[in-house]
Design a protein around this motif. Structure first.
Motif, PDB file in Angstrom:
ATOM      1  N   TYR A 216       0.913  -1.246   0.108  1.00 21.25           N
ATOM      2  CA  TYR A 216       0.136  -0.060  -0.110  1.00 21.25           C
ATOM      3  C   TYR A 216       0.878   1.233  -0.229  1.00 21.25           C
ATOM      4  O   TYR A 216       0.409   2.427  -0.149  1.00 21.25           O
ATOM      5  CB  TYR A 216      -0.910  -0.063   1.297  1.00 21.25           C
ATOM      6  N   ARG A 219       3.331   4.299  -4.965  1.00 21.05           N
ATOM      7  CA  ARG A 219       2.746   5.674  -5.332  1.00 21.05           C
ATOM      8  C   ARG A 219       3.105   5.675  -7.079  1.00 21.05           C
ATOM      9  O   ARG A 219       4.114   5.177  -7.486  1.00 21.05           O
ATOM     10  CB  ARG A 219       3.315   6.896  -4.817  1.00 21.05           C
ATOM     11  N   ASN A 236      -3.097   8.113  -6.396  1.00 21.97           N
ATOM     12  CA  ASN A 236      -2.355   8.219  -5.247  1.00 21.97           C
ATOM     13  C   ASN A 236      -3.196   8.707  -3.871  1.00 21.97           C
ATOM     14  O   ASN A 236      -2.972   8.104  -2.945  1.00 21.97           O
ATOM     15  CB  ASN A 236      -1.163   9.213  -5.342  1.00 21.97           C
ATOM     16  N   ARG A 237      -4.201   9.403  -4.275  1.00 21.28           N
ATOM     17  CA  ARG A 237      -4.788   9.629  -3.010  1.00 21.28           C
ATOM     18  C   ARG A 237      -5.796   8.661  -2.556  1.00 21.28           C
ATOM     19  O   ARG A 237      -5.831   8.324  -1.401  1.00 21.28           O
ATOM     20  CB  ARG A 237      -5.897  10.953  -3.134  1.00 21.28           C
ATOM     21  N   MET A 238      -6.133   7.779  -3.344  1.00 17.72           N
ATOM     22  CA  MET A 238      -6.985   6.540  -3.325  1.00 17.72           C
ATOM     23  C   MET A 238      -6.107   5.495  -2.488  1.00 17.72           C
ATOM     24  O   MET A 238      -6.480   4.904  -1.507  1.00 17.72           O
ATOM     25  CB  MET A 238      -7.472   5.986  -4.623  1.00 17.72           C
ATOM     26  N   ARG A 240      -3.266   6.359  -0.694  1.00 10.93           N
ATOM     27  CA  ARG A 240      -3.203   6.631   0.707  1.00 10.93           C
ATOM     28  C   ARG A 240      -4.267   6.318   1.597  1.00 10.93           C
ATOM     29  O   ARG A 240      -4.191   5.825   2.762  1.00 10.93           O
ATOM     30  CB  ARG A 240      -2.773   8.037   0.573  1.00 10.93           C
ATOM     31  N   ARG A 241      -5.536   6.599   1.231  1.00 11.99           N
ATOM     32  CA  ARG A 241      -6.668   6.252   1.827  1.00 11.99           C
ATOM     33  C   ARG A 241      -6.726   4.602   2.152  1.00 11.99           C
ATOM     34  O   ARG A 241      -7.356   4.330   3.363  1.00 11.99           O
ATOM     35  CB  ARG A 241      -7.899   6.918   1.314  1.00 11.99           C
ATOM     36  N   SER A 242      -6.541   3.844   1.294  1.00 11.33           N
ATOM     37  CA  SER A 242      -6.504   2.551   1.135  1.00 11.33           C
ATOM     38  C   SER A 242      -5.677   1.952   2.317  1.00 11.33           C
ATOM     39  O   SER A 242      -5.819   1.305   3.044  1.00 11.33           O
ATOM     40  CB  SER A 242      -6.365   1.838  -0.079  1.00 11.33           C
ATOM     41  N   GLN A 244      -4.342   3.784   4.839  1.00 11.90           N
ATOM     42  CA  GLN A 244      -5.056   4.041   6.057  1.00 11.90           C
ATOM     43  C   GLN A 244      -6.266   3.300   6.470  1.00 11.90           C
ATOM     44  O   GLN A 244      -6.013   2.955   7.695  1.00 11.90           O
ATOM     45  CB  GLN A 244      -5.508   5.507   5.916  1.00 11.90           C
ATOM     46  N   ARG A 245      -7.060   2.889   5.488  1.00 12.74           N
ATOM     47  CA  ARG A 245      -8.053   2.013   6.171  1.00 12.74           C
ATOM     48  C   ARG A 245      -7.714   0.631   6.289  1.00 12.74           C
ATOM     49  O   ARG A 245      -8.125   0.079   7.093  1.00 12.74           O
ATOM     50  CB  ARG A 245      -9.355   2.072   4.768  1.00 12.74           C
ATOM     51  N   ASP A 248      -5.933   0.626   9.634  1.00 13.32           N
ATOM     52  CA  ASP A 248      -7.488   0.650  10.584  1.00 13.32           C
ATOM     53  C   ASP A 248      -8.025  -0.721  10.536  1.00 13.32           C
ATOM     54  O   ASP A 248      -8.248  -1.357  11.684  1.00 13.32           O
ATOM     55  CB  ASP A 248      -8.373   1.755  10.268  1.00 13.32           C
TER      56      ASP A 248
END
Length: 601
Positions: A216, A219, A236-238, A240-242, A244-245, A248
């Motif tokens: 993950y 980039r 890239n934003r997706m 990063r969010r992936s 983070q998720r 979590d």
């Protein structure tokens, strides 16, 4: 780069469009150039034929003689060579009087030539045909020579079509070369721009593959600020969010796994097909399963417990919580498990499986059974002396004329029952004190050997009364332990007292105290009636008696060994028994020595 299917699709499409466009443009341009070339040739023939018409007019008006004809022939030959054009002067009857390529005398009559016929009829005649004189294809243009509406003759200009074909071929080669150069340049530029488009897409594909494999942190480098660059930035934003998720989810999963692993209840998670998704160690041990071996298998294949399968089917069918219980009989204590089954659902309400919680309440069930037995036994044990005392006192009160000796006997019985009742209450208070977490403990160091010696001395009278042979073995030095001396004294008294009571007259009671592995080992051995194996684990329960009639006859309350076990465990020790019916019993107590004495030993 060259392995990209998208690149080759775009590039082949671009090359196809470029090829078709180049072919169309080339054909159109070649055709247009051919038409323009033919038009220029026709215009050139028109100018030359008009020029020749002026020269021929003078010839026709002067009625040429032989000298003038020769001069005209020379002029036509010279002009033809200068203009690379075949020039011909023809009489109205069709005879050639001058030609730049051939002698007029040897030439046929031209009156039936297509261009001459057309010039006679319409004023201008053109034709492209095979020249019999020159033996090649030529383009002809003929016009009549007129003076005052009178036909004086014809003039004709012609050029070989081979020359035209050569010019057209040269132009076509030039067009082909130019088109090839332009096409190659366009293909190279197209490859560059297609790669600029597919490069980020290829990078996104590689990044997506890496993310699908768990990387993950991958980039994409954003080079341009166009739509592709915006797509790369969004990717890239997706990512990063992936990431983070996923962090979590991983953290929540680890927390949930830790919770499951630390739960005292067994947990089994199944999907909508009743296949095991998760099972913790407690559930695996309760059901006799392997955690890794059971994942992904149907619950009904792995678990042969009807209550669990029924509860699961009911909760999946009704989507409601199901509570039930299973009980497995055993030689010792039954295994009792509370079963809690609840359906799991999506936010939309669709079933995604169920969770089964198994709560092993075997200990609680055993304690509850012991509590019920204790209440029943305590009530019975208390009721027996109370009933006896009440009956005796009521008899005394009802019979005022009772003889003194009989009254004295009744009073002695009342006294004995009161002593038994007092002993029972005392033992109950002792049990309560030992099991209370808030009792005041008097802990200090004392010599266990001295305590055993005093206890044996106190029992001397009873042992002599039964003519028992007693043996006492104590260490030479003091055996110091830490604890409540009063409680330990009661422990020693109970064991020695039981050994004397349950040993027949003339038997043997041996008491031994020794050190063993930093512990004090206290052993009481008798040659009494012994204990059956099935009773040996229960004799430490409250009010449990192997022989109830004999125990009451000897004045036992049924709490002595339970008190012994509680005192031993309260002092971090333990008690064991070894016995055979009719051959006596051996009770062994181990207690930790005082730390200083343990080091001294």
């Amino acid at each position: 780069m060259f392995r990209s299917k998208l690149l080759w699709r775009l590039y082949i499409g671009f090359a196809t469009i470029l090829f078709i466009s180049t072919v169309i443009v080339g054909i159109t341009l070649s055709r247009q150039l051919s038409e323009n070339t033919l038009e220029e040739i026709q215009n050139s023939l028109s100018v030359r034929s008009e020029m020749l018409s002026e020269i021929a007019e003078d010839f026709f008006l002067t009625r040429p003689d032989s000298n003038f004809s020769a001069v005209t022939q020379d002029t036509v030959v010279r002009l033809g060579r200068a203009t690379n054009t075949r020039l011909t002067v023809i009489t109205p009857e069709g005879w050639v009087i001058a030609d730049s390529e051939e002698q007029p005398a040897v030439m046929d009559n031209h009156s039936q030539r297509p261009e001459i016929i057309e010039a006679r009829d319409s004023g201008i005649g053109t034709a492209s045909r095979f020249s019999q004189t020159q033996q090649q294809m030529s383009m002809y243009r003929a016009i009549p020579v007129m003076k005052n509406q009178q036909l004086l003759g014809f003039v004709r200009a012609a050029v070989p079509l081979t020359t035209v074909d050569q010019q057209l071929a040269q132009l076509q080669r030039l067009i082909l070369l130019s088109a090839s150069i332009v096409a190659i340049a366009a293909l190279l530029l197209g490859l560059y721009f297609v790669n600029r488009v597919t490069g980020p897409l290829r990078s996104m594909t590689e990044a997506a593959e890496a993310i699908s494999k768990g990387d993950y942190n991958r980039r994409i480098e954003v080079v341009d600020r166009d739509e592709i660059g915006s797509l790369a930035a969004a990717f890239n934003r997706m990512a990063r969010r992936s990431a983070q998720r996923m962090d979590d989810i991983t953290r929540d999963r680890n927390r949930l796994s830790s919770i499951f692993a630390g739960m005292v209840e067994g947990v089994v998670d199944v999907d909508e097909d009743q296949k095991i998704v998760h099972i913790n160690q407690v559930a695996a041990e309760l059901l006799g399963l392997s955690i890794n071996g059971s994942i992904g298998k149907s619950l009904w294949e792995e678990v042969r417990v009807t209550e669990i399968i029924t509860a699961l089917e009911q909760t999946l069918e009704t989507q409601k919580v199901v509570n039930t219980q299973m009980r497995r009989p055993s030689n010792e204590d039954d295994q009792v498990v509370n079963i809690y089954a609840a359906a799991l659902q999506h936010e939309q309400g669709d079933s995604i499986g169920a969770v089964i919680v198994l709560n092993n309440i075997s200990k609680l069930d055993q304690l509850e059974r012991i509590r019920r037995d204790f209440v029943a036994n305590a009530s019975h044990e208390l009721k027996t002396p109370i009933t006896a005392i009440r009956g005796l006192t009521e008899t005394i009160l009802d019979d005022e004329k009772m003889a003194a000796d009989i009254r004295q006997g009744f009073m002695e019985k009342v006294h004995a029952q009161s002593i038994r009742l007092s002993s029972l209450v005392t033992d109950l208070m002792t049990i309560s004190r030992l099991e209370s977490d808030h009792q005041d403990k008097s802990v200090h160091a004392f010599d266990l050997g001295e305590l055993v010696r005093r206890s044996m001395a106190d029992c001397t009278a009873l042992s002599q009364e039964k003519q028992l042979q007693t043996e006492l073995s104590l260490p030479d030095s003091a055996m110091i332990i830490n604890g409540d001396a009063q409680a330990i004294s009661q422990l020693v008294d109970n064991l020695i007292d039981n050994a004397i009571k349950y040993t027949e007259n003339g038997g043997t009671v041996s008491v031994k105290l020794e050190k063993e592995n930093n512990t004090a080992k206290f052993t009481v051995e008798d040659s009494g009636i012994g204990i059956n194996p099935q009773d040996q684990q229960r004799i430490f329960e409250r009010f449990y008696r192997v022989d109830k009639a004999r125990s009451r006859e000897l004045g036992g309350t049924g709490l002595g060994l339970s008190i012994v076990k509680n005192i031993a465990e309260e002092h971090d020790g333990n008690v064991t028994v070894a016995s055979n019916p009719g051959m006596g019993s051996t009770f062994t107590i181990t207690l930790p020595l005082n730390q200083k004495q343990s080091q001294a030993y």
